[in-house]
Design an enzyme around this catalytic site. Structure first.
Site, short mmCIF file in Angstrom:
data_model
loop_
_atom_site.label_atom_id
_atom_site.label_comp_id
_atom_site.label_asym_id
_atom_site.label_seq_id
_atom_site.Cartn_x
_atom_site.Cartn_y
_atom_site.Cartn_z
N LYS A 120 0.66 -1.23 0.29
CA LYS A 120 -0.09 0.23 -0.45
C LYS A 120 1.01 1.08 -0.44
O LYS A 120 0.41 2.58 -1.11
CB LYS A 120 -1.28 -0.20 1.59
CG LYS A 120 -1.99 1.23 1.44
CD LYS A 120 -0.99 2.32 2.35
CE LYS A 120 -2.15 3.40 1.63
NZ LYS A 120 -1.62 4.77 3.23
N ASP A 138 -6.22 1.36 0.34
CA ASP A 138 -5.99 1.33 1.92
C ASP A 138 -7.57 1.15 2.38
O ASP A 138 -8.60 0.67 1.61
CB ASP A 138 -5.60 2.52 2.13
CG ASP A 138 -6.26 4.09 1.34
OD1 ASP A 138 -7.91 3.82 1.31
OD2 ASP A 138 -5.60 4.98 1.53
#
Length: 214
Positions: A120, A138
């Site tokens: 991420k 996310d």
DNA sequence: ATCCCGAGGG
DNA sequence: CCCTCTGGAT
């Protein structure tokens, strides 16, 4: 969602913010990287409160190494998971100095090899700092992709693959930006604000939440 | 699957 | 008081 609906979905989100700023909100890719590492399981408000003092004390990786883990910890104390984060920020800065001449690498593999940097975080840096067509999944984007039916998936990795497969080329550069803002301000976790959502007509989420009583 | 771990909101 | 918040490493 059909390809036509997906196209519409992004066209609507893009219309709300047609020219997202491409300049960094932070001065450098390094500061963005650190800010994103600090943001894990923390509120954006908490990170925004701590970073000015941190970057004033250590604007780049050389200064961050010199600052030392203890003083870094002191400056990020108000953020959750501060022990791990202070250690990672310090160690990561040292690696940038030793292996990359104090610059931030521009590949996913190199970024993910840094302590505290997973898929991420790497994707955020690649997209926001280096302009690559990545989408960082996310919790916001994970929720939006599943709730709307845009790109369903059981894990963040699966959602990322699904997103990359359905986002029309013209929207790939800024899809991350549009999706995250939508998740943060409209498609909120606890109580999505469907009554003022611009893509409610395309969304699979039921029941759509009504406006609160005045 | 579990740990890390403070601030702010409901 | 309980839960979540732009995760990552073990």
């Amino acid at each position: 969602m059909t390809p036509q609906q997906t196209e519409q979905f992004f066209a609507i989100l893009a219309a709300a913010d047609p020219e997202p700023r491409t300049e960094l909100l932070y001065d450098t890719p390094f500061q963005l990287l650190v800010a994103v590492v600090l943001s894990a399981q923390a509120t954006d408000a908490g990170v925004n409160k701590a970073t000015p003092a941190l970057f004033a004390a250590a604007p780049g990786p050389a200064e961050m190494v010199a600052l030392g883990e203890d003083r870094i910890r002191d400056l990020v104390k108000t953020i959750g998971l501060f022990n791990t984060k202070a250690k990672n920020v310090h160690a990561l800065s040292a690696i940038l100095m030793q292996q990359y001449g104090g610059t931030v690498p521009e590949t996913r593999e190199a970024l993910q090899a840094l302590p505290g940097v997973g898929r991420k975080t790497a994707n955020v840096v690649l997209n926001v700092a280096f302009g690559q067509e990545t989408c960082a999944v996310d919790t916001h984007i994970f929720r939006v992709a599943n709730r709307t039916g845009l790109a369903p998936g059981k894990t963040p990795d699966a959602v990322e693959d699904a997103l990359m497969a359905v986002i029309p080329p013209a929207y790939r550069r800024h899809a991350h930006h549009w999706l995250i803002l939508h998740g943060r301000y409209i498609c909120i976790a606890r109580r999505p604000q469907c009554w003022r959502c611009p893509v409610a007509a395309l969304c699979a989420y039921e029941p759509k939440t009504p406006a609160p009583l005045p």
